[in-house]
Motif scaffolding. Structure first.
Motif, short mmCIF file in Angstrom:
data_model
loop_
_atom_site.label_atom_id
_atom_site.label_comp_id
_atom_site.label_asym_id
_atom_site.label_seq_id
_atom_site.Cartn_x
_atom_site.Cartn_y
_atom_site.Cartn_z
N GLU A 109 35.53 126.36 114.96
CA GLU A 109 35.37 125.36 116.02
C GLU A 109 36.15 124.08 115.69
OE1 GLU A 109 31.80 122.50 117.37
OE2 GLU A 109 31.34 124.63 117.53
N GLY A 110 36.13 123.69 114.42
CA GLY A 110 36.88 122.52 113.97
C GLY A 110 38.37 122.74 114.05
N GLN A 111 38.81 123.95 113.73
CA GLN A 111 40.24 124.27 113.84
C GLN A 111 40.71 124.11 115.27
OE1 GLN A 111 41.34 128.02 111.88
NE2 GLN A 111 39.54 127.78 110.57
N LYS A 112 39.88 124.56 116.22
CA LYS A 112 40.24 124.43 117.63
C LYS A 112 40.34 122.95 118.02
CE LYS A 112 38.90 125.73 122.33
NZ LYS A 112 39.74 124.70 122.85
N LYS A 113 39.41 122.13 117.53
CA LYS A 113 39.46 120.70 117.83
C LYS A 113 40.74 120.06 117.30
CE LYS A 113 34.48 119.82 117.99
NZ LYS A 113 33.34 119.16 117.35
N ILE A 114 41.15 120.47 116.11
CA ILE A 114 42.38 119.93 115.52
C ILE A 114 43.60 120.34 116.34
CG2 ILE A 114 43.89 120.04 113.49
CD1 ILE A 114 41.21 120.25 111.84
N VAL A 115 43.68 121.61 116.71
CA VAL A 115 44.80 122.08 117.53
C VAL A 115 44.80 121.34 118.88
CG1 VAL A 115 45.75 124.07 118.77
CG2 VAL A 115 44.98 124.31 116.39
N ASP A 116 43.63 121.17 119.48
CA ASP A 116 43.54 120.42 120.75
C ASP A 116 44.02 118.98 120.56
OD1 ASP A 116 42.53 122.69 121.98
OD2 ASP A 116 40.45 121.97 122.03
N ALA A 117 43.71 118.37 119.41
CA ALA A 117 44.16 117.01 119.13
C ALA A 117 45.68 116.95 119.01
CB ALA A 117 43.50 116.48 117.86
N ILE A 118 46.27 117.97 118.39
CA ILE A 118 47.73 118.03 118.28
C ILE A 118 48.35 118.14 119.67
CG2 ILE A 118 49.68 119.45 117.48
CD1 ILE A 118 47.92 120.12 114.99
N VAL A 119 47.83 119.04 120.49
CA VAL A 119 48.36 119.21 121.85
C VAL A 119 48.26 117.90 122.64
CG1 VAL A 119 47.98 120.41 124.05
CG2 VAL A 119 47.92 121.71 121.90
N ILE B 51 45.62 112.43 113.81
CA ILE B 51 46.58 113.05 114.73
C ILE B 51 46.72 112.20 115.98
CG2 ILE B 51 46.91 115.04 116.27
CD1 ILE B 51 45.54 116.70 113.92
N SER B 52 45.62 111.70 116.52
CA SER B 52 45.67 110.82 117.69
C SER B 52 46.44 109.54 117.37
CB SER B 52 44.25 110.50 118.15
OG SER B 52 44.28 109.62 119.24
N GLN B 53 46.16 108.94 116.22
CA GLN B 53 46.86 107.72 115.81
C GLN B 53 48.36 107.98 115.64
OE1 GLN B 53 43.14 105.85 113.26
NE2 GLN B 53 45.04 106.15 112.20
N ILE B 54 48.72 109.10 115.07
CA ILE B 54 50.14 109.45 114.89
C ILE B 54 50.81 109.58 116.25
CG2 ILE B 54 51.73 111.27 114.14
CD1 ILE B 54 49.78 111.72 111.74
N GLY B 55 50.16 110.29 117.17
CA GLY B 55 50.72 110.44 118.51
C GLY B 55 50.95 109.10 119.19
N GLU B 56 49.96 108.22 119.06
CA GLU B 56 50.07 106.88 119.64
C GLU B 56 51.21 106.09 118.99
OE1 GLU B 56 49.54 103.91 122.21
OE2 GLU B 56 48.43 105.79 122.29
N SER B 57 51.28 106.11 117.67
CA SER B 57 52.33 105.38 116.96
C SER B 57 53.72 105.91 117.31
CB SER B 57 52.11 105.49 115.44
OG SER B 57 50.92 104.86 115.05
N LEU B 58 53.86 107.22 117.35
CA LEU B 58 55.17 107.80 117.64
C LEU B 58 55.61 107.59 119.08
CD1 LEU B 58 55.19 111.20 115.71
CD2 LEU B 58 56.26 109.03 115.07
N SER B 59 54.65 107.39 119.98
CA SER B 59 55.01 107.27 121.40
C SER B 59 55.92 106.07 121.67
CB SER B 59 53.75 107.19 122.28
OG SER B 59 53.06 105.97 122.04
#
Length: 146
Positions: free
Chosen positions: A10-20, A117-125
């Motif tokens: 379940e945690g793996q799915k949450k991480i993949v969803d965060a990446i997406v 992952i969320s912070q990285i996405g925000e920073s890279l945007s």
């Protein structure tokens, strides 16, 4: 030891969803690699090895990020490709490192990885905004080595 011993399915799915979700804000590519033991004395150098093994340098803008965690060794590293490193300062990953370290100390790898992952996405945007014709150049799945 299996990946599910550290991160339940379940945690793996949450991480993949965060990446997406993060990659919907940036053309950057984010991957997570997990292994029990760090195979080198320096987790940063091991992360570079993994980055190269996964061929993460093959993104068009050289804007891939690897979050590496060796859970039994209690070490991690966050590294970006040359396209990112040319645009950001040396302290760019400090907030993400602090966040992940705090969550790992609390026994919350899923929460920590998702937040980072969320912070990285925000920073890279701001450096690599999402583009209409964006192609997913790297797998969103967690990679794992014994």
């Amino acid at each position: 030891m299996a990946l599910s011993d550290f991160i339940p399915e379940e945690g793996q799915k949450k991480i993949v969803d965060a990446i997406v979700a993060a990659e919907k804000r940036t053309s950057g590519e984010i991957r997570v690699h997990v292994e029990p033991q760090c195979k080198l004395a320096d987790p940063y150098r091991r992360a570079i090895e993994v980055f190269n093994e996964l061929k993460m340098y093959e993104t068009r803008q050289r804007n891939a990020v690897l979050v590496y965690v060796a859970y039994d060794s209690h070490v991690f590293a966050i590294i970006g490709d040359s396209g990112i490193n040319e645009r950001v300062g040396t302290g760019f990953w400090n907030e993400e490192k602090d966040t992940l370290a705090a969550h790992l100390r609390q026994g919350d790898p899923v929460g920590g990885l998702c937040k980072v992952i969320s912070q990285i996405g925000e920073s890279l945007s701001s450096y690599f905004p999402w583009e209409k014709d964006d192609v997913n150049e790297q797998s969103d799945e967690i990679s794992y080595a014994e």
